[in-house]
Design an enzyme around this catalytic site. Structure first.
Site, mmCIF file in Angstrom:
data_model
loop_
_atom_site.group_PDB
_atom_site.id
_atom_site.type_symbol
_atom_site.label_atom_id
_atom_site.label_comp_id
_atom_site.label_asym_id
_atom_site.label_seq_id
_atom_site.Cartn_x
_atom_site.Cartn_y
_atom_site.Cartn_z
ATOM 1 C CD GLU A 116 -2.871 -1.052 2.443
ATOM 2 O OE1 GLU A 116 -2.811 -0.058 3.205
ATOM 3 O OE2 GLU A 116 -3.700 -1.966 2.578
ATOM 4 N N GLY A 120 4.872 -0.822 2.698
ATOM 5 C CA GLY A 120 5.683 -1.528 1.711
ATOM 6 C C GLY A 120 6.382 -2.682 2.399
ATOM 7 C CB SER A 121 9.756 -2.998 3.932
ATOM 8 O OG SER A 121 10.516 -2.836 2.752
ATOM 9 C CD GLN A 268 45.001 -12.342 -18.722
ATOM 10 O OE1 GLN A 268 45.562 -11.411 -18.169
ATOM 11 N NE2 GLN A 268 45.524 -13.554 -18.801
ATOM 12 C CD GLU A 353 7.274 -12.004 -5.551
ATOM 13 O OE1 GLU A 353 7.524 -12.890 -4.723
ATOM 14 O OE2 GLU A 353 6.703 -12.218 -6.623
#
Length: 368
Positions: A116, A120-121, A268, A353
């Site tokens: 929302e 969040g977290s 290289q 997520e």
């Protein structure tokens, strides 16, 4: 065989549209059509509900191979799993039959509504409310950052049913796009995954039957967290695919590009960059596949491995795509080449997520 099948489909039907989908910030309808026709749009749905019954590792491979050519398109199978997994994990048999069948047939996609504007977290701080009214629940509130919002037909929505209990007062519901009072905000203007619409979802006195609750009242937050244990692995898969696409392109480019009279692949410094990219990608892949196996078995250490796979694979994807841009030099910085898109797309895998900072908290709390 699965990988070969998905790769062939992705290269033939999805890759040709990836640049335009990004440039025009439009939903990849071609990808949805191709994935649905091949029954790859929601492979995780169990066979008894008309699905392919793919296990967690097969689902990872599908997402990985689609993400290799178009990250936005890989969110079709990934978010169909995210949105519907709460129903699979906690829903009644009637609810499973009602919603998993249409999802498997391709009649509608599934989205997941947890975040929302102010949650969040700290998802347990959500404000969306559901109030009982006889045989119905009435939902009011706003969800933000909802992937495929407006395109999906079905939404798993977390809402507060008892404000006195914080996370134990949150319940889960299935809301349909056609329910009266459901509306959507304008699409977010994003750095990457521009083909996957991200919008707010508004619930204005949305009245839904009580049997649309997923599981028991007050179990919604636990279901949401259990879901993420499994679906973080799909974000790791997306990160793997993006990184593999960037590495493949860069590898081909350095063999063609000549400077000082020879291909730059002969230097290289370039070889060491490619070696590090390939090494880290393979480490991320093995961790992700191991986590997928744990997801399938529902091992006790799944929470740690899901978080570790998502965190490590996304950090690696950001590093590999950044290096791919570097290997292409000035060309890598232009939209004429796909690696700048891959770099922009990779960034979100470190954020959604659960941010990678949150993944580290999760890992620390669940050390095996």
């Amino acid at each position: 065989m699965l990988r070969e099948t998905v790769r062939a489909l992705a290269e033939a039907k999805i890759a040709p549209h990836a640049a335009a989908v990004d440039e025009e910030a439009r939903f990849p309808q071609e990808a949805l059509d191709a994935l649905t026709a091949a029954d790859l749009h929601a492979v995780h749905v169990p066979e008894q509900y008309g699905g392919a019954g793919a296990d967690a590792l097969a689902t990872v491979i599908v997402i990985e191979e689609v993400a290799r050519v178009c990250a936005s398109s890989s969110l079709i199978p990934a978010v169909n799993k995210l949105g519907s997994l709460p129903v699979i994990l906690s829903g009644s048999e009637d609810l499973k039959k009602k919603y998993l069948g249409p999802l498997a047939k391709g009649d509608g996609m599934f989205s997941y509504c947890l975040s929302e504007p102010d949650a969040g977290s700290d998802a347990a701080g959500m404000k969306t409310r559901a109030v009982r009214d006889g045989d119905f629940w009435v939902l009011n509130g706003v969800k933000r950052w909802i992937t495929n919002a407006g395109v999906s037909e079905y939404y798993t929505v977390m809402a507060v049913t008892d404000p006195t209990k914080r996370s134990k007062g949150i319940s889960a519901f299935v809301v349909e796009k056609s329910d009266e009072g459901v509306s959507f905000g304008a699409p977010e203007k994003k750095l990457g995954i521009k083909g996957s619409p991200t919008r707010e979802v508004y619930f204005d006195n949305v009245r839904i039957p009580a049997d649309r609750m997923i599981g028991e009242e007050g179990t919604g937050f636990a279901t949401a967290m259990k879901t993420l244990d499994h679906t973080r692995i799909t974000i790791a898969a997306q990160a793997l695919g993006i990184a593999q696409g960037a590495l493949d392109y860069a590898k081909g480019y350095v063999q063609e590009r000549k400077q000082f009279g020879k291909p730059i692949a002969d230097f290289q410094g370039i070889q060491f960059m490619l070696a590090d990219m390939a090494m880290k990608l393979e480490a991320a892949r093995q961790l992700t596949y191991s986590a997928a196996a744990k997801s399938e078995r529902v091992d006790g250490d799944l929470t740690f491995f899901g978080a570790a796979a998502k965190c490590f694979a996304s950090d690696v994807a950001m590093e590999i795509t950044t290096d791919a841009v570097q290997l292409l030099g000035g060309y890598g910085y232009t939209r004429d080449y796909p690696v700048e898109r891959m770099m922009r797309d990779a960034k979100i895998t470190q954020i959604y997520e659960g941010t990678n900072q949150v993944q580290r908290i999760v890992m620390a709390r669940n050390l095996p």
